[in-house]
Enzyme design. Structure first.
Site, PDB file in Angstrom:
ATOM      1  N   CYS A  49     -19.113  10.257  36.181  1.00  0.00           N
ATOM      2  CA  CYS A  49     -17.967  10.321  37.085  1.00  0.00           C
ATOM      3  C   CYS A  49     -16.692  10.837  36.435  1.00  0.00           C
ATOM      4  O   CYS A  49     -15.658  10.907  37.090  1.00  0.00           O
ATOM      5  CB  CYS A  49     -17.756   8.957  37.720  1.00  0.00           C
ATOM      6  SG  CYS A  49     -19.260   8.426  38.548  1.00  0.00           S
ATOM      7  N   HIS A  53      -8.605   5.664  38.356  1.00  0.00           N
ATOM      8  CA  HIS A  53     -10.013   5.924  38.673  1.00  0.00           C
ATOM      9  C   HIS A  53     -10.369   5.031  39.861  1.00  0.00           C
ATOM     10  O   HIS A  53     -10.972   5.493  40.807  1.00  0.00           O
ATOM     11  CB  HIS A  53     -10.875   5.637  37.442  1.00  0.00           C
ATOM     12  CG  HIS A  53     -12.321   5.923  37.648  1.00  0.00           C
ATOM     13  ND1 HIS A  53     -12.767   7.140  38.102  1.00  0.00           N
ATOM     14  CD2 HIS A  53     -13.435   5.156  37.473  1.00  0.00           C
ATOM     15  CE1 HIS A  53     -14.098   7.098  38.204  1.00  0.00           C
ATOM     16  NE2 HIS A  53     -14.513   5.915  37.831  1.00  0.00           N
ATOM     17  N   HIS A  90     -15.875   8.070  46.522  1.00  0.00           N
ATOM     18  CA  HIS A  90     -16.064   8.451  45.126  1.00  0.00           C
ATOM     19  C   HIS A  90     -17.051   9.619  45.053  1.00  0.00           C
ATOM     20  O   HIS A  90     -18.255   9.439  45.224  1.00  0.00           O
ATOM     21  CB  HIS A  90     -16.579   7.246  44.328  1.00  0.00           C
ATOM     22  CG  HIS A  90     -16.624   7.484  42.844  1.00  0.00           C
ATOM     23  ND1 HIS A  90     -16.271   8.696  42.274  1.00  0.00           N
ATOM     24  CD2 HIS A  90     -16.972   6.673  41.811  1.00  0.00           C
ATOM     25  CE1 HIS A  90     -16.411   8.614  40.961  1.00  0.00           C
ATOM     26  NE2 HIS A  90     -16.828   7.395  40.655  1.00  0.00           N
TER      27      HIS A  90
END
Lengths: 726, 88
Positions: A148, A276, A311
């Site tokens: 990620c 994040h 996400h």
């Protein structure tokens, strides 16, 4: 072995492209942020056997080009937007992704399709290759896959390339589409919030998987109307756990601190942190601790946009770089959508509603599986003093090496080669795991086992007492056994069961993460991928970015031969051939004394849109004379899928360079696998150290190198040159 | 209960690939995660999948998971309480 102190260069964001659940293009994205919209909705892209709940960030409407997988389409949409106002082709494309063509691949595997043409766009590297082809990029095409954080890592790699001054504009970003692997995988890890992601909320239960792409045209060429400037970037590895973040946020803190150091600014200059903030219990807590440790007194504004965008994994770092650029250019801070009751334990006050504010510096965080962290600092253009950052230039010295082939370890491989014998095949599991404990390998399948073994062997060979802090690993196809096992179980159970262990193991950066955990290597941890040139990418990225290392750096390439998937995915692997695999690892050191051979990726270009690539190659190597003086032998990597093309390129190189020393067509000995070039690099080092090329390797008499080095050429779709020389 | 415990020990050794561990080495009262066997959160979730597959019982959140997998005995009791009639 020099470290160039670069001329301070500004890196402008001259164009951006973005496609996400919140819209196509900059204008729609800004509007969505301003209105605090959420893009989370029920999944419609594929039917699920049993809905594990939770909305997703799915891009609405039909995409236009079903001949390429969804990730590729999203990346192309973003790339075209980013390049819309640019008259030139970019000098390089750097893209982060974790799924590549998986959305299409799983559809075909589900129906047991055995025609390999359907899997042409499976590889992660093919996304950047398709983009490069669209934007007519003749230069390097680099794909990073650090879960990620991939999108942010891609931007840092592009920065390092621009700082050398050898390139002017690079298209960098990230892309990922929704697919079963990630949807069910995160479900198996119980990291999905059934109500949709609520980052930083006291009742948060997890993330919402999403899709999207963002590409940024970065340039050092004075962009007057630039949206923003990339001021600095930092990365780190937790070296803690394959899937959970370090609870204290130590790795996250290191990435932020390194970005700040890289930009040469002070912590107090940061106005806003784009977190994040996935919405998982552990991520948000660990990140909050890191943020609170960094900003002790004066806390900047903070928010996570993952309650709105979801996400999008490898895309998220790039999407959030665009959100950061919007923040600066539009004076608009995005809200922490989805959070109703901020968790008091986090000690943060997320921005509740979209905020008009004059922001001149944003820190954007992206963290991933394997503890792969990256932070970017993005600021108002032409406002801050550009950083005089160090740039890696020239070779690093080889201190240790190790390889695996079907013949065995480096020693066995060299023995076979000196007799002109084939090293094709797959080494037994027992041989690979020698020196590894059962506790350490119980959850690992073939690829991470090989990676771990190779890393340990190269380190041991180096004799270094200092353990490596940074790991750069190239893999063409990633962990095929884990991927196969995950999908097999999923489909066998009617999409009911998915293994968390296989999912965590299936990500491309899992092997490098295992190496990091073993060595507690908390520096860079970068996985590159791009078919047969994955190892060369790792050498290149290490050379550019491993600048502060006092200890050794591990640079490796590894691929597994998989009974079913290799022949479907890798067009060089034919069903009748001896299935082969292996890899190589090098323990390299920057600086120190200049003894031993150096290794450097000297040339990396795309053959597409590049008619003069062979003359460019010879130029890049310093001209014909230099080639012959410097290199006593050539290891030519011609992937089976590009045999004719590769042989033609080799002939052309020989003619134009006048090279008459031994040429070894090494895949004839190693067999066909993407990381064969990493084996070649280890062969090159060992042969150069011995000073003799055994006759049976090239069909002549033993050849004395007379102190000269060995050149490793990669041929086919790309042309690469890695030099091993004094 | 004894039969179920023995069965679970064998299954756990197999699915978690615990080399050099034998059923008699596992004490059903020991802490299962973070204990002697060296198991962590991913192993817990791997066992969640096994329990769903072999016993038809869903354990879909962390709090419940931590309770159910506190020890092998706790797991066996949970399975006994929740196994639907007719399942194995």
């Amino acid at each position: 072995v020099t470290l160039q102190t670069a001329t301070a260069r500004r890196i402008y964001v001259a164009g951006v492209g973005i496609v996400s659940p919140l819209g196509h293009g900059l204008a729609e994205t800004i509007e969505s942020i301003r209105k605090n919209r959420t893009g989370l909705r029920p999944l419609t892209l594929f039917a699920t056997g049993k809905n594990r709940g939770g909305p997703v960030g799915e891009i609405q409407g039909r995409l236009e080009n079903p001949s390429i997988p969804r990730t590729h389409q999203l990346a192309c949409i973003a790339a075209e937007q980013a390049m819309a106002r640019c008259r030139y082709s970019p000098d390089a494309v750097v893209l982060g992704t974790t799924t590549g063509g998986m959305a299409a691949t799983e559809e075909y595997l589900k129906i047991k399709e055995r025609d390999s043409t359907y899997y042409r766009y499976h590889s992660l590297g093919s996304v950047a290759e398709v983009v490069a082809s669209r934007v007519r990029c003749p230069g390097p095409v680099i794909t990073v896959s650090t879960a990620c954080s991939s999108g942010a890592v891609a931007i840092k790699v592009a920065m390092a390339m621009l700082r050398t001054g050898r390139m002017t504009r690079i298209l960098a970003g990230g892309a990922d589409s929704l697919c079963r692997l990630t949807y069910y995988g995160f479900g198996a890890l119980q990291l999905i919030d059934p109500q949709g992601a609520r980052p930083l909320d006291q009742d948060r239960q997890g993330m919402s998987v999403a899709e999207g792409a963002a590409m940024l045209l970065l340039t050092t060429d004075g962009a007057e109307d630039a949206l923003a400037e990339i001021l600095g970037a930092g990365w780190s590895c937790d070296a803690y756990h394959p899937a959970a973040p370090d609870p204290q946020g130590t790795g996250a803190l290191a990435a932020m601190q390194r970005a700040i150091e890289d930009a040469g600014i002070s912590v107090s200059q940061v106005d806003y942190v784009n977190l994040h903030g996935t919405g998982t219990v552990d991520n948000d807590l660990s990140e909050a601790r890191a943020v609170n440790r960094l900003f002790r007194d004066k806390k900047p504004l903070v928010s996570s946009v993952k309650g709105a965008f979801g996400h999008s994994l490898g895309a998220s770092g790039a999407i959030e770089a665009v959100v950061s650029a919007i923040c600066i250019s539009e004076h608009l801070v995005a809200a922490n959508t989805g959070c109703r009751h901020p968790d008091p334990a986090l000690e943060l006050n997320p921005v509740a509603e979209p905020l008009k504010a004059s922001i001149s510096m944003v820190l954007s965080n992206s963290f991933g599986f394997g503890g792969n962290n990256a932070s970017l600092l993005i600021g108002t253009a032409n406002t801050f003093t550009p950083s005089v950052a160090k740039v890696g230039d020239g070779a690093m010295r080889v201190k240790g090496s190790a390889c695996f082939t079907g013949a065995g370890d480096a020693q066995a491989t060299l023995l076979f080669l000196s007799r002109g014998k084939s090293c094709k095949g797959r080494l037994s599991d027992g041989e690979i795991c020698k020196g590894l404990s059962p506790a350490e390998t119980r959850r690992l399948k073939r690829l991470p086992r090989m990676a771990l073994s190779l890393a340990l062997a190269a380190y041991e060979d180096s004799g270094s007492k200092v353990v490596p802090l940074s790991v750069f690993l190239g893999t063409g196809w990633g962990a095929l056994s884990e991927t196969d096992s995950f999908l097999d179980r999923l489909f066998q159970s009617g999409e009911r069961l998915s293994s968390p262990t296989d999912f965590v193991g299936s990500v491309h950066n899992a092997p490098a993460c295992q190496v990091a955990i073993r060595f507690k290597a908390t520096g860079a941890n970068i996985t590159t991928t791009g078919g047969d040139y994955s190892f060369e990418q790792a050498v290149m990225v290490a050379g550019l970015t491993a600048v502060d290392e006092t200890g050794p750096v591990l640079v490796m390439g590894v691929d597994e031969g998989h009974g079913e998937l290799s022949a479907l995915f890798d067009l060089s692997v034919l069903p009748g051939d001896v299935l082969s695999d292996g890899g190589g690892a090098l323990c390299l050191i920057r600086g120190g004394n200049n003894s031993g051979f150096g290794m450097d990726c000297i040339f990396f270009q795309n053959t597409k849109n590049n008619p003069d690539i062979i003359p460019s190659l010879i130029d890049g190597l310093g001209g014909p004379e230099s080639v012959n003086e410097r290199y006593g032998a050539l290891l030519a990597g011609i992937p089976g899928g590009f045999r004719e093309k590769g042989e033609e390129q080799l002939r052309s190189f020989m003619t134009l360079s006048g090279f008459t020393n031994p040429v070894i067509d090494y895949r004839r000995f190693t067999g066909e696998f993407a990381a064969a070039s990493a084996v070649a690099a280890v062969m090159a080092v060992r042969l150069a150290q011995k000073g003799v090329i055994p006759g049976p390797l090239f069909g002549g008499k033993d050849f004395d190198l007379q102190g000269r080095g060995v050149l490793i050429l990669g041929l086919g779709e790309f042309i690469t040159a890695v030099g091993v020389a004094q | 209960m004894e039969k179920l415990l023995s069965e679970l020990k064998v299954k756990i050794i197999e699915i978690l690939n615990l080399a050099n561990v034998y059923p008699e080495d596992i004490d059903e009262n020991d802490q299962l995660i973070g204990g002697k066997l060296g198991l962590d959160s991913i192993d817990l979730l791997e066992m969640v999948m096994m329990v769903e597959k072999d016993y038809g019982i869903t354990i879909n959140n962390k709090e419940l998971g931590e309770k159910v997998f506190a020890s092998l005995k706790a797991l066996a009791m949970h399975i006994e309480q929740h196994a639907s009639a007719g399942s194995q």
